[in-house]
Design a protein around this motif. Structure first.
Motif, short mmCIF file in Angstrom:
data_model
loop_
_atom_site.label_atom_id
_atom_site.label_comp_id
_atom_site.label_asym_id
_atom_site.label_seq_id
_atom_site.Cartn_x
_atom_site.Cartn_y
_atom_site.Cartn_z
N GLU A 10 9.31 -21.60 8.01
CA GLU A 10 9.38 -21.15 6.63
C GLU A 10 8.03 -20.58 6.24
OE1 GLU A 10 9.43 -23.82 2.89
OE2 GLU A 10 11.56 -23.51 3.36
N ALA A 11 8.04 -19.45 5.55
CA ALA A 11 6.79 -18.77 5.19
C ALA A 11 6.78 -18.45 3.70
CB ALA A 11 6.63 -17.50 6.00
N ALA A 12 5.59 -18.12 3.20
CA ALA A 12 5.46 -17.75 1.79
C ALA A 12 4.75 -16.42 1.61
CB ALA A 12 4.70 -18.84 1.04
N THR A 13 3.96 -15.99 2.61
CA THR A 13 3.20 -14.75 2.50
C THR A 13 3.41 -13.87 3.73
OG1 THR A 13 1.21 -15.65 3.55
CG2 THR A 13 1.43 -15.94 1.16
N LEU A 14 3.11 -12.58 3.59
CA LEU A 14 3.27 -11.65 4.71
C LEU A 14 2.39 -12.00 5.90
CD1 LEU A 14 4.54 -9.12 5.91
CD2 LEU A 14 2.82 -7.76 4.71
N PRO A 15 1.10 -12.34 5.71
CA PRO A 15 0.30 -12.73 6.88
C PRO A 15 0.90 -13.92 7.64
CG PRO A 15 -1.13 -12.28 5.02
CD PRO A 15 0.27 -12.27 4.49
N THR A 16 1.46 -14.89 6.89
CA THR A 16 2.09 -16.03 7.56
C THR A 16 3.32 -15.59 8.33
OG1 THR A 16 1.32 -17.49 5.78
CG2 THR A 16 3.07 -18.33 7.20
N VAL A 17 4.11 -14.69 7.74
CA VAL A 17 5.30 -14.18 8.41
C VAL A 17 4.92 -13.52 9.73
CG1 VAL A 17 7.13 -12.44 8.30
CG2 VAL A 17 6.66 -13.88 6.33
N ILE A 18 3.90 -12.67 9.69
CA ILE A 18 3.48 -11.96 10.90
C ILE A 18 2.99 -12.94 11.97
CG2 ILE A 18 1.77 -10.34 11.82
CD1 ILE A 18 1.95 -8.87 9.11
N SER A 19 2.21 -13.91 11.56
CA SER A 19 1.71 -14.91 12.51
C SER A 19 2.85 -15.68 13.15
CB SER A 19 0.75 -15.88 11.81
OG SER A 19 -0.39 -15.21 11.33
N LEU A 20 3.84 -16.07 12.34
CA LEU A 20 4.98 -16.83 12.87
C LEU A 20 5.85 -15.96 13.78
CD1 LEU A 20 6.05 -18.88 9.71
CD2 LEU A 20 4.99 -19.75 11.80
N ALA A 21 6.01 -14.69 13.41
CA ALA A 21 6.82 -13.79 14.24
C ALA A 21 6.21 -13.64 15.63
CB ALA A 21 6.94 -12.42 13.57
N LEU A 22 4.89 -13.61 15.69
CA LEU A 22 4.22 -13.44 16.97
C LEU A 22 4.16 -14.73 17.78
CD1 LEU A 22 1.26 -11.17 15.82
CD2 LEU A 22 3.28 -10.48 17.09
N SER A 23 4.15 -15.87 17.11
CA SER A 23 4.00 -17.15 17.83
C SER A 23 5.32 -17.79 18.21
CB SER A 23 3.18 -18.13 16.97
OG SER A 23 3.82 -18.40 15.74
N THR A 24 6.42 -17.49 17.48
CA THR A 24 7.67 -18.19 17.79
C THR A 24 8.36 -17.73 19.08
OG1 THR A 24 8.44 -17.01 15.78
CG2 THR A 24 8.51 -19.37 15.81
N PRO A 25 8.56 -16.51 19.48
CA PRO A 25 8.56 -15.30 18.65
C PRO A 25 9.88 -15.20 17.88
CG PRO A 25 9.11 -14.70 20.89
CD PRO A 25 8.88 -16.21 20.89
N GLY A 26 9.79 -14.87 16.61
CA GLY A 26 10.97 -14.86 15.78
C GLY A 26 11.15 -13.57 15.03
N VAL A 27 12.23 -13.50 14.27
CA VAL A 27 12.54 -12.32 13.46
C VAL A 27 12.73 -12.77 12.02
CG1 VAL A 27 13.66 -11.19 15.41
CG2 VAL A 27 15.03 -12.51 13.80
N THR A 28 12.69 -11.81 11.12
CA THR A 28 12.95 -12.12 9.72
C THR A 28 13.36 -10.84 9.00
OG1 THR A 28 12.11 -13.29 7.77
CG2 THR A 28 10.61 -11.75 8.85
N LEU A 29 13.67 -10.97 7.72
CA LEU A 29 13.99 -9.82 6.87
C LEU A 29 12.93 -9.72 5.78
CD1 LEU A 29 17.86 -10.28 6.45
CD2 LEU A 29 16.66 -8.77 8.02
N MET A 30 12.42 -8.52 5.56
CA MET A 30 11.35 -8.30 4.59
C MET A 30 11.69 -7.12 3.69
SD MET A 30 8.78 -10.43 4.80
CE MET A 30 7.51 -9.50 3.93
N PRO A 31 11.19 -7.12 2.44
CA PRO A 31 11.36 -5.95 1.56
C PRO A 31 10.54 -4.77 2.05
CG PRO A 31 10.86 -7.95 0.31
CD PRO A 31 10.59 -8.26 1.74
N ALA A 32 10.92 -3.59 1.62
CA ALA A 32 10.32 -2.35 2.12
C ALA A 32 8.83 -2.23 1.82
CB ALA A 32 11.06 -1.15 1.54
N TYR A 33 8.31 -2.92 0.80
CA TYR A 33 6.89 -2.80 0.46
C TYR A 33 6.01 -3.16 1.65
CZ TYR A 33 5.46 -7.70 0.42
OH TYR A 33 5.12 -8.97 0.81
N ALA A 34 6.50 -4.08 2.52
CA ALA A 34 5.69 -4.57 3.62
C ALA A 34 5.51 -3.55 4.74
CB ALA A 34 6.32 -5.85 4.18
N LEU A 35 6.31 -2.48 4.73
CA LEU A 35 6.26 -1.51 5.82
C LEU A 35 4.86 -0.94 6.01
CD1 LEU A 35 9.62 0.41 5.22
CD2 LEU A 35 9.02 -0.92 7.24
#
Length: 296
Positions: free
Chosen positions: A222-247
């Protein structure tokens, strides 16, 4: 790297021409401007601008740097104004809040609207989650905030954008080779969810989307911020859904892919307290249509 490098780069990017930027914005010689941009690229170690037969264009790193450079310059302008006002008699404060990550796009737009009136108030910029910003509005600690719409007694919400969600995943993930990803494919991957305390709206949109599709996600983190999401995606490695602002904020180590079919969307709104009589708030709200048009 100096502030002048950022100002030169932003001028070139906004004008779309070294000549236009040199003559009309910076009042300097074009060779000197080109040298400053080369110095900036050397400092960063990446190419920011490509010159071709059709003129100049920003590279992918250049587009990312452009957004951040504009934000830095807007913050410098705000800090400069606030510092100058500190030497003057006390003025009312005006606090603008942003859902973390959205200040890059929206702060320059807000500054454009309020710039001529900022001498009348001390401007403060705040970045936080939607629940935190909503509480700040209710407690009178913020005047206006860019947040997810949320039903709250005493607050008004005016939508300014609706963003589609995309799939975020590591660049070396097996699904990254696809042009679009089915929601059913996500069920077989470690999924990164979002804090229902700090990002309830985003998690609710994701839950509703997968429920309509009849899919069950295997949430591992579970994440709360974009940097955390990116770190988790690289370490799990996992996927998620994000709003377009993050592009525009993604590093090369992660990539985005659109969802196949109709993607879910999430809204961004201007929120304010009904009892707030601030003239700057009234001015900003009167230009809300302009904000929406610029976003579009």
């Amino acid at each position: 790297m100096e502030l002048r490098h950022l100002r030169y780069f932003v001028a070139v990017a906004e004008e779309g021409s070294f000549t236009q930027a040199a003559e009309h914005r910076l009042h300097t010689a074009q060779p000197s401007l080109s040298r400053q941009i080369r110095d900036l690229e050397n400092d960063l170690g990446v190419q920011l601008i490509i010159r071709g037969p059709r003129g100049m264009e920003l590279t992918p790193p250049g587009r990312i740097f452009f957004d951040h450079a504009r934000l830095i310059l807007a913050q410098v302008d705000a800090a400069t104004e606030a510092t100058r006002r500190a030497a003057l008699p006390a003025k009312p404060s005006f606090t603008v809040g942003f859902l973390t990550g959205y200040e890059i796009e929206w702060l320059p737009k807000v500054m454009d609207i309020l710039r001529d009136e900022l001498h009348k108030a001390d401007l403060t910029i705040q970045s936080a989650s939607t629940p935190e910003l909503v509480q700040a509005l209710l407690q009178g600690k913020a005047d206006v905030a860019f947040v997810r719409p949320d039903k709250q007694v005493g607050l008004e919400f005016a939508r300014v954008a609706s963003e589609p969600l995309f799939v975020l995943l590591p660049a070396n993930h097996r699904l990254a080779a696809r042009k679009a990803i089915r929601v059913e494919d996500l069920a077989r991957e470690p999924f990164i969810g979002f804090s229902k305390k700090l990002a309830p709206a985003l998690q609710r949109v994701i839950d509703d989307y997968v429920a309509r599709a009849g899919v069950t996600l295997r949430q591992v983190q579970e994440a709360a911020t974009l940097p955390t999401v990116i770190s988790l995606a690289l370490s799990t490695p996992g996927v998620t859904l994000m709003p377009a602002y993050a592009l525009r904020l993604l590093p090369p180590s992660v990539v985005s892919r659109p969802l196949q079919g109709k993607a879910p969307t999430i809204d961004l709104a201007i929120a304010y307290n009904k009892t707030n009589a601030s003239p700057l708030l009234k001015l900003l709200l009167s230009r809300a249509d302009a904000l929406v048009a610029r976003a579009s």
